[in-house]
Design a protein around this motif. Sequence first.
Motif, short mmCIF file in Angstrom:
data_model
loop_
_atom_site.label_atom_id
_atom_site.label_comp_id
_atom_site.label_asym_id
_atom_site.label_seq_id
_atom_site.Cartn_x
_atom_site.Cartn_y
_atom_site.Cartn_z
N PHE A 1 -62.60 14.33 25.28
CA PHE A 1 -61.93 15.04 26.38
C PHE A 1 -61.48 14.08 27.49
O PHE A 1 -61.19 14.50 28.60
CB PHE A 1 -62.86 16.12 26.95
N ASP B 1 -59.51 11.66 29.96
CA ASP B 1 -58.20 11.71 30.58
C ASP B 1 -57.21 10.88 29.73
O ASP B 1 -57.55 9.77 29.31
CB ASP B 1 -58.33 11.10 31.99
N ARG C 1 -61.24 22.94 26.94
CA ARG C 1 -62.41 22.50 27.72
C ARG C 1 -62.21 22.85 29.20
O ARG C 1 -63.17 23.24 29.87
CB ARG C 1 -62.59 20.98 27.52
N ARG C 2 -60.97 22.72 29.68
CA ARG C 2 -60.69 23.08 31.08
C ARG C 2 -60.91 24.57 31.29
O ARG C 2 -61.48 25.00 32.29
CB ARG C 2 -59.24 22.71 31.45
N GLU C 3 -60.48 25.34 30.29
CA GLU C 3 -60.64 26.79 30.38
C GLU C 3 -62.14 27.15 30.41
O GLU C 3 -62.56 27.99 31.20
CB GLU C 3 -59.97 27.40 29.13
N ASN D 1 -64.54 25.25 31.47
CA ASN D 1 -65.06 24.80 32.77
C ASN D 1 -64.89 25.85 33.85
O ASN D 1 -65.70 25.92 34.78
CB ASN D 1 -64.36 23.52 33.21
N GLN D 2 -63.84 26.64 33.74
CA GLN D 2 -63.58 27.68 34.74
C GLN D 2 -64.55 28.84 34.61
O GLN D 2 -64.66 29.65 35.51
CB GLN D 2 -62.15 28.27 34.56
N ARG E 1 -58.68 19.38 25.16
CA ARG E 1 -58.83 19.18 26.61
C ARG E 1 -58.50 20.47 27.34
O ARG E 1 -59.17 20.88 28.29
CB ARG E 1 -57.89 18.06 27.09
N GLU E 2 -57.45 21.13 26.87
CA GLU E 2 -57.00 22.37 27.47
C GLU E 2 -58.10 23.44 27.39
O GLU E 2 -58.44 24.09 28.38
CB GLU E 2 -55.74 22.81 26.69
#
Length: 343
Positions: free
Chosen positions: A218, A220, A300-302, A304-305, A297-298
């Motif tokens: 994940f 950057d 994982r961001r979701e 995280n929210q 990554r996308e």
Amino acid sequence: MNEKKEDFQKTILSCIQPTGKLHLGRYFGAIQNWVSLQSKYDCFYGVVDYHALTMPFDPKKMRNRSWELVFDLIAAGLDPDNMFVQSLVPEHTELSWILSCMTSYGELSRMTQFKDKSQQSKETSKDAFISAGLYTYPVLQAADILVYRADYVPVGKDQEQHLELTRNIAQRFNHIVGKDYFQMPEPLFTEVPKVMSTADPEKKMSASLGPKHHIDVFEDPKVMAKQIRSAVTDSGDVQPGPMSPGVENLFQLLRASGNSQDAYDEMMVEYNAGSLQYGKLKTVVGEALVAMTEPMREKRREINQDKRTYKDRVRASSEVIRKVAQQTLAEVKDLVGLLNVRN
Ligand code: TRP
């Protein structure tokens, strides 16, 4: 019993220790395969935190590490319904005790992973603490597998000996209780790309080697590309003979990243002609990896929210999965002559 099951009803079990983030070595070496097995079999995938206690650990970081790995695995494509956290299923450790009494001291002493790990610790520090847990850990692994009566266990070659031990323990159990209770779990060795450290391509990519030696799935995109740009190769004067480990690793990564067969072929032609610029190869590999990991990554961001929701889901699936383990344990206790609430 094994034979009577249809292939799609067969059970897969595998586990991973929460000892660090999900890096490309672990992803390509195991998780990618776990993801694809989900469409064919009934799968159980565990984040095994009891195993992570076998080496020195920080209690303040443990819980968080387990959850972060759970999130990583979901983002990488595991279905939360197939996942459990080991400490939420105490039957693993209970079965482990029973099985440890059916395992000999000699058998455990022959485990090469124990010998390697304890040796490494002693090399790092003369008075290193070698826990009894590190020694008996293969029994806990056997319990992980047998508590679900798993048919197949996808593992790497480094775990072959532990699988063999599991089968021996299962056989001994059956002999002692006088019943063919456990079927023999089979290892599932799938051809997977072997990813090396980009900083030291003679060694397997691993979190324990230090931050330069692994690339987080994940990561950057800029950092990921930069890590590939600084990969160790060779001087570029391509000599006849085998490819240098660093260059071979870049080619492996390119192939593993999928959808880049054309680029792979093109680079290989240039390599064979002795005209390949490693800078160009690194750019292509970096781009391919960034593209491959973008959806993860996308996701994982979701996650995280909304960590709470995902934690709740995996707690719930651990509860459901636990039912299978409870059933096995009740039967095992009966067979061994231990007490149950009913007898
Ligand atoms: N011992 C495995 C490793 O170090 C992890 C593991 C624990 C495992 N329990 C398992 C793997 C059960 C397969 C099945 O990688």
